[in-house]
Write a protein that holds these residues in place. Sequence first.
Motif, PDB file in Angstrom:
ATOM      1  N   VAL A   5      44.255  52.870  42.732  1.00  0.00           N
ATOM      2  CA  VAL A   5      43.919  51.843  41.736  1.00  0.00           C
ATOM      3  C   VAL A   5      42.403  51.694  41.708  1.00  0.00           C
ATOM      4  O   VAL A   5      41.745  51.713  42.760  1.00  0.00           O
ATOM      5  CB  VAL A   5      44.559  50.482  42.085  1.00  0.00           C
ATOM      6  N   ALA A   6      41.860  51.542  40.495  1.00  0.00           N
ATOM      7  CA  ALA A   6      40.421  51.332  40.344  1.00  0.00           C
ATOM      8  C   ALA A   6      40.187  50.201  39.359  1.00  0.00           C
ATOM      9  O   ALA A   6      40.987  49.977  38.441  1.00  0.00           O
ATOM     10  CB  ALA A   6      39.732  52.607  39.878  1.00  0.00           C
ATOM     11  N   ASN A   7      39.086  49.487  39.546  1.00  0.00           N
ATOM     12  CA  ASN A   7      38.708  48.455  38.579  1.00  0.00           C
ATOM     13  C   ASN A   7      38.084  49.097  37.346  1.00  0.00           C
ATOM     14  O   ASN A   7      37.531  50.209  37.406  1.00  0.00           O
ATOM     15  CB  ASN A   7      37.704  47.481  39.215  1.00  0.00           C
ATOM     16  N   ASP A   8      38.165  48.402  36.243  1.00  0.00           N
ATOM     17  CA  ASP A   8      37.577  48.870  34.997  1.00  0.00           C
ATOM     18  C   ASP A   8      36.129  48.393  34.949  1.00  0.00           C
ATOM     19  O   ASP A   8      35.831  47.315  34.459  1.00  0.00           O
ATOM     20  CB  ASP A   8      38.386  48.324  33.813  1.00  0.00           C
ATOM     21  N   GLY A   9      35.238  49.191  35.493  1.00  0.00           N
ATOM     22  CA  GLY A   9      33.835  48.800  35.568  1.00  0.00           C
ATOM     23  C   GLY A   9      33.425  48.511  36.995  1.00  0.00           C
ATOM     24  O   GLY A   9      34.247  48.472  37.922  1.00  0.00           O
ATOM     25  N   THR A  10      32.131  48.277  37.180  1.00  0.00           N
ATOM     26  CA  THR A  10      31.582  48.089  38.531  1.00  0.00           C
ATOM     27  C   THR A  10      30.943  46.727  38.742  1.00  0.00           C
ATOM     28  O   THR A  10      30.272  46.497  39.747  1.00  0.00           O
ATOM     29  CB  THR A  10      30.521  49.177  38.792  1.00  0.00           C
ATOM     30  N   SER A  11      31.163  45.814  37.799  1.00  0.00           N
ATOM     31  CA  SER A  11      30.449  44.537  37.866  1.00  0.00           C
ATOM     32  C   SER A  11      31.216  43.452  38.610  1.00  0.00           C
ATOM     33  O   SER A  11      30.758  42.315  38.676  1.00  0.00           O
ATOM     34  CB  SER A  11      30.140  44.044  36.445  1.00  0.00           C
ATOM     35  N   TYR A  12      32.362  43.779  39.179  1.00  0.00           N
ATOM     36  CA  TYR A  12      33.142  42.748  39.865  1.00  0.00           C
ATOM     37  C   TYR A  12      32.601  42.499  41.261  1.00  0.00           C
ATOM     38  O   TYR A  12      32.273  43.446  41.993  1.00  0.00           O
ATOM     39  CB  TYR A  12      34.614  43.179  39.984  1.00  0.00           C
ATOM     40  N   PRO A  13      32.524  41.229  41.683  1.00  0.00           N
ATOM     41  CA  PRO A  13      32.114  40.957  43.068  1.00  0.00           C
ATOM     42  C   PRO A  13      33.219  41.291  44.051  1.00  0.00           C
ATOM     43  O   PRO A  13      34.395  41.347  43.690  1.00  0.00           O
ATOM     44  CB  PRO A  13      31.836  39.443  43.051  1.00  0.00           C
ATOM     45  N   ASN A  14      32.857  41.520  45.277  1.00  0.00           N
ATOM     46  CA  ASN A  14      33.815  41.784  46.355  1.00  0.00           C
ATOM     47  C   ASN A  14      33.348  41.034  47.604  1.00  0.00           C
ATOM     48  O   ASN A  14      32.285  41.344  48.147  1.00  0.00           O
ATOM     49  CB  ASN A  14      33.902  43.274  46.652  1.00  0.00           C
ATOM     50  N   PRO A  15      34.106  39.994  47.994  1.00  0.00           N
ATOM     51  CA  PRO A  15      35.372  39.500  47.422  1.00  0.00           C
ATOM     52  C   PRO A  15      35.131  38.690  46.152  1.00  0.00           C
ATOM     53  O   PRO A  15      33.993  38.424  45.780  1.00  0.00           O
ATOM     54  CB  PRO A  15      35.939  38.624  48.551  1.00  0.00           C
ATOM     55  N   ILE A  16      36.251  38.286  45.537  1.00  0.00           N
ATOM     56  CA  ILE A  16      36.179  37.540  44.287  1.00  0.00           C
ATOM     57  C   ILE A  16      37.106  36.335  44.383  1.00  0.00           C
ATOM     58  O   ILE A  16      38.209  36.417  44.956  1.00  0.00           O
ATOM     59  CB  ILE A  16      36.580  38.446  43.090  1.00  0.00           C
TER      60      ILE A  16
END
Length: 787
Positions: free
Chosen positions: A454-465
């Motif tokens: 599974v991958a996110n759509d884009g790279t702008s998500y924080p980790n963690p969220i």
Amino acid sequence: MQHDTRPRIRRGRSLALLLGACALAGVVLAGLLSPVVLGAGLLSNQVNGSVDDAASGVDTSQITSTDMPLVTTVLDRNGGLLAQLFDQYRLPVTYQQISRPMDAAIIAIEDRRFFQDAGVDPRAVLRAALNNSSGGSTQGASTITQQYVKNYLINVVDRQNPAAQQQDRADTFSRKVKEAELALQIGQSVPKEDILTGYLNVVEFSGNVYGVGAAAKAYFGTTSDRLTIPQSALLAGMVNNPNLYNPYTHPGQALQRRNTVIDAMVQSGSLAADAGNTAKSAPLGVVPNGPVVPGSTCMSAAPDAGFFCNYVVTYLKQSGLSSDEISTGGYTIKTTMDPAASQTIKDAVDKNVPTTQDGVANTFSLIQPGQTGHQVLAMVSNRNFGTDATQGERSTNIVADPSNVFGAGSSFKIFTTAAALEAGTVGFTSALPNPGSDCFTPPVTNRYTRCYPVANDGTSYPNPISLQDALATSPNVAFVGLESRTGMPAVVQMAERLGLRHTLAANDAGGTPITDPADPQSKDPQYNEPMSRYFQGLLSFTLGDSPVSTLEMSNVSATILSDGVWCPPNPILSVTDRDGKPVQVDQEPCQQVVSPGLAHTLAAGLSADTTKGTSAVAAARAGWHHPDIGKTGTTNESESVAFVGGVDHYAAASFVFADGSHPQEVCPGTPVHLGNCGHGAFGGTVAAPPYFDAMNQILAGQPDVPVPGPDPAYLTEGDHGQIVPFVIGQAGPAAAQALQQAGYPSTQQMIGSLSPRGTVVGQSPQGNVGAGTPITIFTSAGPPPAN
């Protein structure tokens, strides 16, 4: 209110009357069957034997207990007409509602001795038999009463039995004797005016028109009490042969027959000669392009009402009414449909995706939440309900059924969140692990099982969220991880609890499974059962790539906004029968499927989508300012996009998806279309705009209703207690048993002087409490209240 004007017949036989009539007519009764005069002895034996045989099968209860098919009327919540459902187009009338020229015309041409005969006219039998046996033109001898019996058997009693109808029409002696005996019984026990009214209500005209009330409207655009002499004569002439004397297909024959009836009226003394000449000089006078008969199914409803009407019929069938009962029962069905909201939404989806747009559907459902019922206010689509695909019509209910085969995308993350909150896997203030990509081990594995990438759509998500930010921005990795930790059974069960009842059942019964590393035929580790075809063990579930119902997704929102109470999406306000009496419509009882605190917390988590989430841009463009809940969804290839939302006292779902035989990527634009447009459409860019457009208009002038805040019990991870079964609406003993099986002792309190087997009307406490907590249920006598 539609009244059954069928004559009421006293039960019992009148064989003596029949034999008396036969004695007057002699052997000529059988002579009607043949122009050849038979031997007196043979004929006498035939008469006596046939009388015995026919009399043994005569049953007047067939007529006394079988209702004429009438038109069922479907109305919106304001009483506006949505559709008429029927098998035979019939508008019953009383004797006072029939014009006297109509009476005179039918008596003059069919039975001039009607008011003198006893149901069978021996004089007419003798005259017809002598004429037929001497080689003259064939004549009948049936009275209006006999014709009434024959038509009632054909058009009512045996209308679904072609073999019996053939016997009703057969030119046999036994049929004539049976018909005569019934006519004699009716003639001796029913007023002549009632017999004439019954005949004129049951007789067939051409074009699926039955009865003089419907014929007056269909052929002349008038009512039966206003029929003129020429109009009455035309209709009276048609009953002899509706096809031959059809004024549209055979105008010459119809005119000649009409004038024959007028001459008969003059000869019988019911019409003066000069008035007859004037009537004969009149044109046929029928309405153009007729007969004008309304559509007989929901496909004749207005474009914004077809799918709603179809759902009403399905709902009534599930309640126990058959298709035939619905189309012949003469019911008046008042629905929950809000015509103003429905038209507003229809305009919004048509603007988003035109009706005839190739390969793209936009469905929309609107429900009014509540703890005692979820009323369906609108079910529309850019498609219309019909059979002409070239005009953008669909013959299946693409709003109610799981017709969106590509799914609702990330809106299914609602179920993962709810299940995780209930299980204590996560709290409202928790942060979710959210790497840019990950590979998760499916719940059912063997040595050949690969992990699920599974991958996110884009790279702008924080980790963690944070949970709320995750619901607003929809990172895939965070939710598949949360789903894996919570457990697939709990997530799928939560989807069923919140509202996907029909959706899950339809997929279990044969829906299209998707490709997934997990084996869909493997055993569920918790239940040791084969996994449902709705991939109970597949982690892709939370990504929403499975067939789903627009109506049920809007009902999920309604459950959240109803403090966690699920109710079936109900389209019915009331049903009354042909006599105006209420008809009970059974439905599943409402259920407290999650605690109010969980519902409030889930709503709070969904409240950021339109302000800082995936639909925020579309909301800003629409000037949206109302506090609401929302969740978008987009499938991998953008073949389907979704928006599930709720605002004030409304719960909604808008889906846009490929619905043609060659599905492709859905592309944004004016209009929305199929194509190869790179990343394609999103739920926020294509499915949400019709929601903002329509709801801005529906909410105009109404004060805002705030979204509940999170319940303190769900702020952090941990055990929140067990949900108490919701038993309101159940019988007392059944409710007590359900509570006991869930680990809660129950006490019962009566309200007033009541039976212990009464209906539960309240329970305390509700929500999530520890096992073993006593629950008090309050019952009242009688069955559950009508829906």
